[in-house]
Design a protein around this motif. Structure first.
Motif, PDB file in Angstrom:
ATOM      1  N   UNK A  16      -8.372  -3.604  -4.361  1.00  0.00           N
ATOM      2  CA  UNK A  16      -8.275  -2.345  -5.111  1.00  0.00           C
ATOM      3  C   UNK A  16      -6.808  -2.015  -5.353  1.00  0.00           C
ATOM      4  N   UNK A  17      -5.964  -2.206  -4.348  1.00  0.00           N
ATOM      5  CA  UNK A  17      -4.536  -1.975  -4.515  1.00  0.00           C
ATOM      6  C   UNK A  17      -3.960  -2.885  -5.586  1.00  0.00           C
ATOM      7  N   UNK A  18      -4.343  -4.152  -5.584  1.00  0.00           N
ATOM      8  CA  UNK A  18      -3.841  -5.094  -6.584  1.00  0.00           C
ATOM      9  C   UNK A  18      -4.246  -4.665  -7.993  1.00  0.00           C
ATOM     10  N   UNK A  19      -5.511  -4.293  -8.178  1.00  0.00           N
ATOM     11  CA  UNK A  19      -5.960  -3.879  -9.506  1.00  0.00           C
ATOM     12  C   UNK A  19      -5.361  -2.538  -9.915  1.00  0.00           C
ATOM     13  N   UNK A  20      -5.133  -1.655  -8.962  1.00  0.00           N
ATOM     14  CA  UNK A  20      -4.486  -0.380  -9.279  1.00  0.00           C
ATOM     15  C   UNK A  20      -3.038  -0.610  -9.701  1.00  0.00           C
ATOM     16  N   UNK A  21      -2.353  -1.527  -9.043  1.00  0.00           N
ATOM     17  CA  UNK A  21      -0.994  -1.869  -9.456  1.00  0.00           C
ATOM     18  C   UNK A  21      -0.976  -2.423 -10.872  1.00  0.00           C
ATOM     19  N   UNK A  22      -1.913  -3.312 -11.159  1.00  0.00           N
ATOM     20  CA  UNK A  22      -1.987  -3.863 -12.513  1.00  0.00           C
ATOM     21  C   UNK A  22      -2.269  -2.779 -13.546  1.00  0.00           C
ATOM     22  N   UNK A  23      -3.151  -1.861 -13.212  1.00  0.00           N
ATOM     23  CA  UNK A  23      -3.497  -0.794 -14.146  1.00  0.00           C
ATOM     24  C   UNK A  23      -2.336   0.153 -14.372  1.00  0.00           C
ATOM     25  N   UNK A  95      -5.636  10.173  -9.226  1.00  0.00           N
ATOM     26  CA  UNK A  95      -5.734   9.589  -7.884  1.00  0.00           C
ATOM     27  C   UNK A  95      -4.665   8.518  -7.680  1.00  0.00           C
ATOM     28  N   UNK A  96      -4.289   7.834  -8.764  1.00  0.00           N
ATOM     29  CA  UNK A  96      -3.282   6.783  -8.689  1.00  0.00           C
ATOM     30  C   UNK A  96      -1.897   7.262  -9.107  1.00  0.00           C
ATOM     31  N   UNK A  97      -1.704   8.568  -9.249  1.00  0.00           N
ATOM     32  CA  UNK A  97      -0.419   9.098  -9.715  1.00  0.00           C
ATOM     33  C   UNK A  97       0.709   8.785  -8.739  1.00  0.00           C
ATOM     34  N   UNK A  98       0.459   8.904  -7.462  1.00  0.00           N
ATOM     35  CA  UNK A  98       1.513   8.622  -6.484  1.00  0.00           C
ATOM     36  C   UNK A  98       1.895   7.144  -6.494  1.00  0.00           C
ATOM     37  N   UNK A  99       0.929   6.272  -6.694  1.00  0.00           N
ATOM     38  CA  UNK A  99       1.216   4.843  -6.801  1.00  0.00           C
ATOM     39  C   UNK A  99       2.045   4.565  -8.049  1.00  0.00           C
ATOM     40  N   UNK A 100       1.705   5.213  -9.149  1.00  0.00           N
ATOM     41  CA  UNK A 100       2.462   5.023 -10.386  1.00  0.00           C
ATOM     42  C   UNK A 100       3.888   5.531 -10.243  1.00  0.00           C
ATOM     43  N   UNK A 101       4.062   6.653  -9.553  1.00  0.00           N
ATOM     44  CA  UNK A 101       5.412   7.175  -9.314  1.00  0.00           C
ATOM     45  C   UNK A 101       6.201   6.249  -8.393  1.00  0.00           C
ATOM     46  N   UNK A 102       5.525   5.675  -7.427  1.00  0.00           N
ATOM     47  CA  UNK A 102       6.187   4.779  -6.480  1.00  0.00           C
ATOM     48  C   UNK A 102       6.727   3.534  -7.176  1.00  0.00           C
ATOM     49  N   UNK A 103       5.951   2.928  -8.064  1.00  0.00           N
ATOM     50  CA  UNK A 103       6.425   1.703  -8.702  1.00  0.00           C
ATOM     51  C   UNK A 103       7.480   1.976  -9.766  1.00  0.00           C
ATOM     52  N   UNK A 104       7.605   3.214 -10.203  1.00  0.00           N
ATOM     53  CA  UNK A 104       8.641   3.520 -11.191  1.00  0.00           C
ATOM     54  C   UNK A 104       9.820   4.268 -10.578  1.00  0.00           C
ATOM     55  N   UNK A 105       9.872   4.386  -9.268  1.00  0.00           N
ATOM     56  CA  UNK A 105      10.958   5.124  -8.625  1.00  0.00           C
ATOM     57  C   UNK A 105      12.243   4.304  -8.622  1.00  0.00           C
ATOM     58  N   UNK A 106      13.357   4.987  -8.412  1.00  0.00           N
ATOM     59  CA  UNK A 106      14.668   4.337  -8.390  1.00  0.00           C
ATOM     60  C   UNK A 106      14.811   3.359  -7.234  1.00  0.00           C
ATOM     61  N   UNK A 107      14.068   3.560  -6.187  1.00  0.00           N
ATOM     62  CA  UNK A 107      14.112   2.669  -5.031  1.00  0.00           C
ATOM     63  C   UNK A 107      13.815   1.225  -5.417  1.00  0.00           C
ATOM     64  N   UNK A 108      12.849   1.043  -6.291  1.00  0.00           N
ATOM     65  CA  UNK A 108      12.434  -0.301  -6.659  1.00  0.00           C
ATOM     66  C   UNK A 108      13.252  -0.873  -7.803  1.00  0.00           C
ATOM     67  N   UNK A 109      14.029  -0.042  -8.483  1.00  0.00           N
ATOM     68  CA  UNK A 109      14.903  -0.566  -9.541  1.00  0.00           C
ATOM     69  C   UNK A 109      16.066  -1.345  -8.970  1.00  0.00           C
ATOM     70  N   UNK A 110      16.425  -1.069  -7.736  1.00  0.00           N
ATOM     71  CA  UNK A 110      17.524  -1.782  -7.086  1.00  0.00           C
ATOM     72  C   UNK A 110      17.197  -3.265  -7.011  1.00  0.00           C
ATOM     73  N   UNK A 111      15.966  -3.596  -6.685  1.00  0.00           N
ATOM     74  CA  UNK A 111      15.573  -4.995  -6.542  1.00  0.00           C
ATOM     75  C   UNK A 111      15.479  -5.708  -7.869  1.00  0.00           C
ATOM     76  N   UNK A 112      15.346  -4.979  -8.954  1.00  0.00           N
ATOM     77  CA  UNK A 112      15.151  -5.593 -10.257  1.00  0.00           C
ATOM     78  C   UNK A 112      16.450  -5.835 -11.006  1.00  0.00           C
TER      79      UNK A 112
END
Length: 116
Positions: A16-23, A95-112
């Motif tokens: 479910x986490x994998x498909x939510x990330x994809x979505x 329900x997936x808003x926090x996950x969407x915010x997490x993957x678009x946060x500045x924290x993860x832009x450092x790795x990219x």
């Protein structure tokens, strides 16, 4: 006490986490939770992580249950997890808003970013 009864729900949650990330990398779903589109590098990175989670679930299922039943279990849980994500996205996309915010946060832009 054996904890093998937790294996199936954990596998289902992993998928479910994998498909939510994809979505949450797709603009219509991000718009439903009130966010803008992801940068292409972030979307690629997130989809890669989601794909690795799906492969990890397959490896764990085969390792725990054997080749034949492990693959069958994985395929069944794959279908169930995708249906769960579709139902959540159509019923309560926030329900997936926090996950969407997490993957678009500045924290993860450092790795990219490319290192200089």
């Amino acid at each position: 006490m054996s904890v093998s009864f937790l294996f199936y729900p954990v596998m289902a949650l992993l998928l479910v986490l994998a498909f939510a990330l994809m979505a949450m990398t797709q603009f219509p779903h991000r718009r439903a939770v009130g966010l803008t589109d992801l940068a292409s590098r972030q979307a690629i990175w997130t989809r890669t992580v989601a794909g690795l989670l799906v492969i990890l679930a397959l490896v764990l299922a085969i390792r725990n249950e054997g080749g034949a039943f492990g693959f069958l279990l994985w395929a069944g849980l794959l279908s169930l997890a995708s249906c769960i994500v579709v139902l959540i996205l159509s019923w309560r996309p926030t329900f997936f808003a926090s996950l969407a915010r997490l993957i678009s946060s500045d924290r993860f832009r450092i790795y990219l970013n490319k290192s200089s």
